[in-house]
Design a protein around this motif. Structure first.
Motif, PDB file in Angstrom:
ATOM      1  N   ARG A   1     -17.356  -8.232   3.594  1.00 13.22           N
ATOM      2  CA  ARG A   1     -16.369  -9.315   3.590  1.00 13.22           C
ATOM      3  C   ARG A   1     -16.329 -10.004   2.228  1.00 13.22           C
ATOM      4  N   LEU A   2     -17.520 -10.195   1.631  1.00 12.56           N
ATOM      5  CA  LEU A   2     -17.575 -10.822   0.314  1.00 12.56           C
ATOM      6  C   LEU A   2     -16.892  -9.958  -0.733  1.00 12.56           C
ATOM      7  N   VAL A   3     -17.103  -8.658  -0.660  1.00 12.11           N
ATOM      8  CA  VAL A   3     -16.451  -7.739  -1.605  1.00 12.11           C
ATOM      9  C   VAL A   3     -14.933  -7.840  -1.474  1.00 12.11           C
ATOM     10  N   GLN A   4     -14.445  -7.893  -0.240  1.00  7.70           N
ATOM     11  CA  GLN A   4     -13.001  -7.987  -0.023  1.00  7.70           C
ATOM     12  C   GLN A   4     -12.445  -9.305  -0.538  1.00  7.70           C
ATOM     13  N   GLU A   5     -13.173 -10.404  -0.301  1.00  2.00           N
ATOM     14  CA  GLU A   5     -12.707 -11.700  -0.794  1.00  2.00           C
ATOM     15  C   GLU A   5     -12.681 -11.725  -2.316  1.00  2.00           C
ATOM     16  N   GLN A   6     -13.734 -11.199  -2.937  1.00  2.00           N
ATOM     17  CA  GLN A   6     -13.790 -11.184  -4.384  1.00  2.00           C
ATOM     18  C   GLN A   6     -12.721 -10.271  -4.977  1.00  2.00           C
TER      19      GLN A   6
ATOM     20  N   VAL B   1      -3.234  -5.203  -0.902  1.00  2.00           N
ATOM     21  CA  VAL B   1      -4.454  -4.796  -1.593  1.00  2.00           C
ATOM     22  C   VAL B   1      -5.172  -3.742  -0.752  1.00  2.00           C
ATOM     23  N   ASP B   2      -5.554  -2.645  -1.401  1.00  2.00           N
ATOM     24  CA  ASP B   2      -6.275  -1.574  -0.720  1.00  2.00           C
ATOM     25  C   ASP B   2      -7.752  -1.951  -0.633  1.00  2.00           C
ATOM     26  N   MET B   3      -8.123  -2.606   0.472  1.00  2.00           N
ATOM     27  CA  MET B   3      -9.495  -3.078   0.630  1.00  2.00           C
ATOM     28  C   MET B   3     -10.496  -1.929   0.789  1.00  2.00           C
ATOM     29  N   GLN B   4     -10.058  -0.824   1.398  1.00  2.00           N
ATOM     30  CA  GLN B   4     -10.969   0.304   1.548  1.00  2.00           C
ATOM     31  C   GLN B   4     -11.342   0.880   0.189  1.00  2.00           C
ATOM     32  N   ALA B   5     -10.405   0.870  -0.738  1.00  2.00           N
ATOM     33  CA  ALA B   5     -10.720   1.342  -2.091  1.00  2.00           C
ATOM     34  C   ALA B   5     -11.729   0.421  -2.762  1.00  2.00           C
ATOM     35  N   ALA B   6     -11.627  -0.889  -2.502  1.00  2.00           N
ATOM     36  CA  ALA B   6     -12.590  -1.835  -3.078  1.00  2.00           C
ATOM     37  C   ALA B   6     -13.990  -1.565  -2.539  1.00  2.00           C
ATOM     38  N   LEU B   7     -14.095  -1.302  -1.245  1.00  2.00           N
ATOM     39  CA  LEU B   7     -15.405  -1.014  -0.645  1.00  2.00           C
ATOM     40  C   LEU B   7     -15.959   0.321  -1.145  1.00  2.00           C
TER      41      LEU B   7
ATOM     42  N   ALA C   1      -9.155  -3.705  -6.856  1.00  2.00           N
ATOM     43  CA  ALA C   1      -8.685  -2.706  -5.895  1.00  2.00           C
ATOM     44  C   ALA C   1      -7.210  -2.456  -6.166  1.00  2.00           C
ATOM     45  N   PRO C   2      -6.734  -1.239  -5.900  1.00  2.00           N
ATOM     46  CA  PRO C   2      -5.313  -0.944  -6.120  1.00  2.00           C
ATOM     47  C   PRO C   2      -4.429  -1.795  -5.213  1.00  2.00           C
ATOM     48  N   MET C   3      -3.195  -2.027  -5.679  1.00  2.00           N
ATOM     49  CA  MET C   3      -2.221  -2.774  -4.887  1.00  2.00           C
ATOM     50  C   MET C   3      -0.904  -2.016  -4.878  1.00  2.00           C
ATOM     51  N   GLU C   4      -0.120  -2.291  -3.865  1.00  2.00           N
ATOM     52  CA  GLU C   4       1.188  -1.654  -3.739  1.00  2.00           C
ATOM     53  C   GLU C   4       2.210  -2.709  -3.350  1.00  2.00           C
ATOM     54  N   ILE C   5       3.372  -2.668  -3.989  1.00  2.00           N
ATOM     55  CA  ILE C   5       4.450  -3.591  -3.650  1.00  2.00           C
ATOM     56  C   ILE C   5       5.084  -3.130  -2.343  1.00  2.00           C
ATOM     57  N   ILE C   6       4.974  -3.954  -1.303  1.00  2.00           N
ATOM     58  CA  ILE C   6       5.520  -3.586   0.003  1.00  2.00           C
ATOM     59  C   ILE C   6       6.788  -4.381   0.331  1.00  2.00           C
ATOM     60  N   GLU C   7       7.074  -5.400  -0.466  1.00  2.00           N
ATOM     61  CA  GLU C   7       8.300  -6.183  -0.239  1.00  2.00           C
ATOM     62  C   GLU C   7       8.773  -6.731  -1.568  1.00  2.00           C
ATOM     63  N   GLU C   8      10.074  -6.683  -1.765  1.00  2.00           N
ATOM     64  CA  GLU C   8      10.661  -7.196  -3.012  1.00  2.00           C
ATOM     65  C   GLU C   8      11.990  -7.854  -2.710  1.00  2.00           C
ATOM     66  N   ARG C   9      12.177  -9.058  -3.241  1.00  2.00           N
ATOM     67  CA  ARG C   9      13.453  -9.755  -3.088  1.00  2.00           C
ATOM     68  C   ARG C   9      13.854 -10.343  -4.433  1.00  2.00           C
TER      69      ARG C   9
END
Length: 634
Positions: free
Chosen positions: A227-232, A142-148, A426-434
């Motif tokens: 921190r609350l924004v990131q948790e939410q 999760v791109d936390m900086q984008a959320a902030l 917030a945007p997310m990126e797939i960093i691992e796939e199995r």
């Protein structure tokens, strides 16, 4: 002395019957199935849907093993995967003749082969984890900086609105990264703005500095608010992923937080892995913004000027540039529904949007003030923004409106699915796939089952050889322990993983320790010259305190794994903890019931079959040794 009252035997019998009832579904296995659920809020799943599914299968010449109906879906079960795939195509053709706008979601699934009478009793098998059932595993960042940044942009818009309502004049409000800068002309407006920040914006902390002849207030999000924004943001993304997976018709998904900014998604039994990756990977967020139609903005669109301050440059799908203001009108959070369709006039694909009351009020105010101006619909995927369309606002908008543009039918359907399932904070990126195939999962099940079976048989053989009849009682108690463990996991609908099967095998070795303590205590009493009945009674009584102490210390370790572990560690800990609790019932309560039933009514009991009992060295210099039983006489 060694007799159980009837009510204790009744407890044992009832526990065994319930355990057998809830363990039984795990032996029937799973069958390929097709699941039909609603794709639109207005489409209901009822008995008529069952009839349509049955008729579609009949017309295609595909006999189902069973067709079941629950509150939200219809499930048809088949004998093999080839029939399952043919049935999926036949049901899709019958229920959704227009692929561009399907009314039903037809998904591949796996269902238990348990008979209907067990299902009616709510007796269901354990869920199997990814490593046992096969499926796909994703880890998303999760791109936390984008959320902030998004939170700071929202606060800047709110501050601009409040200052306008309070008639406080300012020289401009700009967002620079995650900070908000407000320019003020004199000390009076500075003090008024600071009071508003203090009273109405508790999430911001601000400092003011002179800026030439004017003043500037720089506001930042407080650390605790950040921190609350990131948790939410993380929680909202997890909820959104749940909704998207539900839209795909996936059963028993595992969605867990890992660390501060990662989410693990496991979809056991999923066969259409490409579609799952597409839906989860396209982490779309929607924002509606006004187009910058100033002279500087138009020049930037044509490439003859720079992008004005407070605006951003995005591209439409045909490659044309659009200069969009940074201020967000509404986001996908306000969306309550999104459905694909066709525009009645142009016959072009469109998406009809419905927003909540707050979003509708904002849209009415914004559109009323900006009639004949353009509003861009910006879709963000993996942090990259793209303008879907930038239509002219023709009239005042409300809670319902539509977006359209250069999109195909498939794109309109996929976009509606993503938006209907919810927006991401917030945007997310797939960093691992199995991907784990069903054959590998079946191999893991076979290996895990063999390890538990052989471990059980070797332990029972050793106990019978070493402790004779008492060893057989211990083996039966161990079997009851395994039965109770599987039954409780099934009742809780827990997910069994390969580490869980390892914990099950370990639980057998740990559970037999209690019986070893009891048997050795009984032997000790016999060596000390106690009568057989007294030895049994004293052996169980004295062993109980030691058994309780050892199990409590092991239970503490298991609870620590459960509380602080994640993923496979938690799967191990769940089975480990339940195994400890069931072992205390089976090793003490059940095994003593067997001993009491066998020996308790023999008033003149002279010997018990508990293997070799070595007498004290001073008795006669010779050990009391018997192949089948040990006498209590000295």
């Amino acid at each position: 002395m060694n007799r159980y009252p009837v009510w204790k035997y009744a407890i044992i019998v009832v526990a065994l019957l319930i355990a057998a009832l809830y363990t039984l579904p795990n032996f029937f296995g799973e069958a390929p199935a097709v699941q039909v659920s609603s794709a639109k809020p207005g489409v209901k799943i009822d008995s008529s849907t069952v009839a349509r599914v049955e008729q579609a299968l009949k017309d295609a010449g595909i006999p189902p093993d069973a067709v079941t109906f629950d509150a939200t879906s219809v499930k048809a079960r088949f004998g093999d995967t080839d029939t399952q795939l043919k049935a999926k195509d036949a049901i899709e053709r019958a229920l959704s003749p227009d692929p561009a706008s399907p009314s039903y979601i037809v998904a591949l699934n796996l269902l238990s082969r348990s008979p209907a009478w067990l299902t009616a009793l709510n007796s269901r098998p354990m869920y199997l984890g990814l490593d046992l059932r096969g499926g796909v595993h994703f880890m998303l960042q999760v791109d936390m900086q984008a959320a902030l940044t998004k939170k700071a942009e929202s606060l800047a818009g709110d501050l601009r609105l409040v200052l306008r309502e309070k008639n406080i004049r300012h020289g401009g409000i700009n967002r620079n990264g995650q900070t908000i800068e407000v320019k003020l002309r004199d000390t009076a407006t500075l003090e008024a703005a600071k009071r508003i920040l203090l009273d109405q914006f508790p999430d911001l902390q601000s400092v003011d500095t002179p800026d030439g002849a004017e003043y500037k207030v720089v506001a930042r999000i407080k650390p605790e608010a950040a921190r609350l924004v990131q948790e939410q943001a993380l929680k909202q993304n997890m909820v959104t992923l749940h909704n998207r997976i539900n839209e795909l018709g996936v059963a028993e998904p595992v969605i867990q937080q890992q660390g501060l900014d990662r989410i693990v998604v496991q979809l056991p039994g999923v066969q259409d892995t490409a579609k799952a990756k597409d839906i989860l990977g396209r982490t779309a967020t929607l924002e509606m913004r006004l187009v910058d139609e100033s002279s500087e903005g138009r020049a930037a669109e044509l490439g003859s000027g720079t992008v004005p301050f407070g605006s951003e440059r995005f591209l439409e799908r045909d490659g044309r540039a659009v200069i969009v203001k940074k201020q967000v009108i509404i986001t996908g959070e306000s969306l309550t529904d999104a459905q694909p369709g066709f525009d009645s006039q142009s016959q072009q694909p469109k998406v009809d949007l419905t927003v909540d009351a707050k979003g509708g009020r904002i849209m009415r105010d914004t559109s009323r003030e900006n009639v004949k101006k353009r509003m861009a619909i910006v879709l963000f995927e993996k942090g990259k923004g793209e303008v879907l369309t930038a239509p002219v606002i023709q009239s005042e908008l409300g809670n319902r409106f539509q977006i359209s543009g250069s999109m195909s039918v498939v794109e309109a359907n996929d976009l509606a699915l993503l938006l209907r399932a919810g927006s991401l904070a917030a945007p997310m990126e797939i960093i691992e796939e199995r991907t784990i195939g069903p054959s590998l999962g079946a191999e893991n099940i076979a290996k895990g089952f063999n390890s538990v079976t052989w471990g059980f048989l070797v332990i029972v053989a050793f106990m019978c050889a070493y402790y004779m009849l008492f060893g057989l009682f211990s083996g039966l108690a161990l079997a009851v322990n395994l039965l109770l463990l599987v039954a409780i996991l099934s009742m809780l609908q827990a997910t069994l993983t390969l580490p869980g099967m390892a914990a099950m095998a370990l639980a057998l070795g740990m559970a037999i320790d209690s019986n070893v303590l009891i048997n050795e205590r009984v032997r000790e009493e016999l060596r000390n010259g106690a009568s057989a009945q007294a030895a049994i009674h004293t052996g169980y009584e004295r062993a109980w305190a030691t058994i309780l102490d050892s199990n409590i210390t092991t239970l503490i370790a298991g609870l620590a794994l459960l509380a602080f572990g994640s993923g496979p560690v938690r799967g191990f800990a769940v089975v480990h903890v339940i195994g400890i609790l069931t072992s205390m019932f089976s090793a003490v309560f059940f095994s003593r019931g067997l001993v009491n039933l066998w020996y308790g009514r023999q008033k003149k009991l002279k010997s018990v079959s508990i293997g070799t009992v070595w007498r004290p060295a001073g008795s006669a210099g010779v050990p009391a040794k018997s192949g089948k039983s040990a006498s209590s006489a000295s």
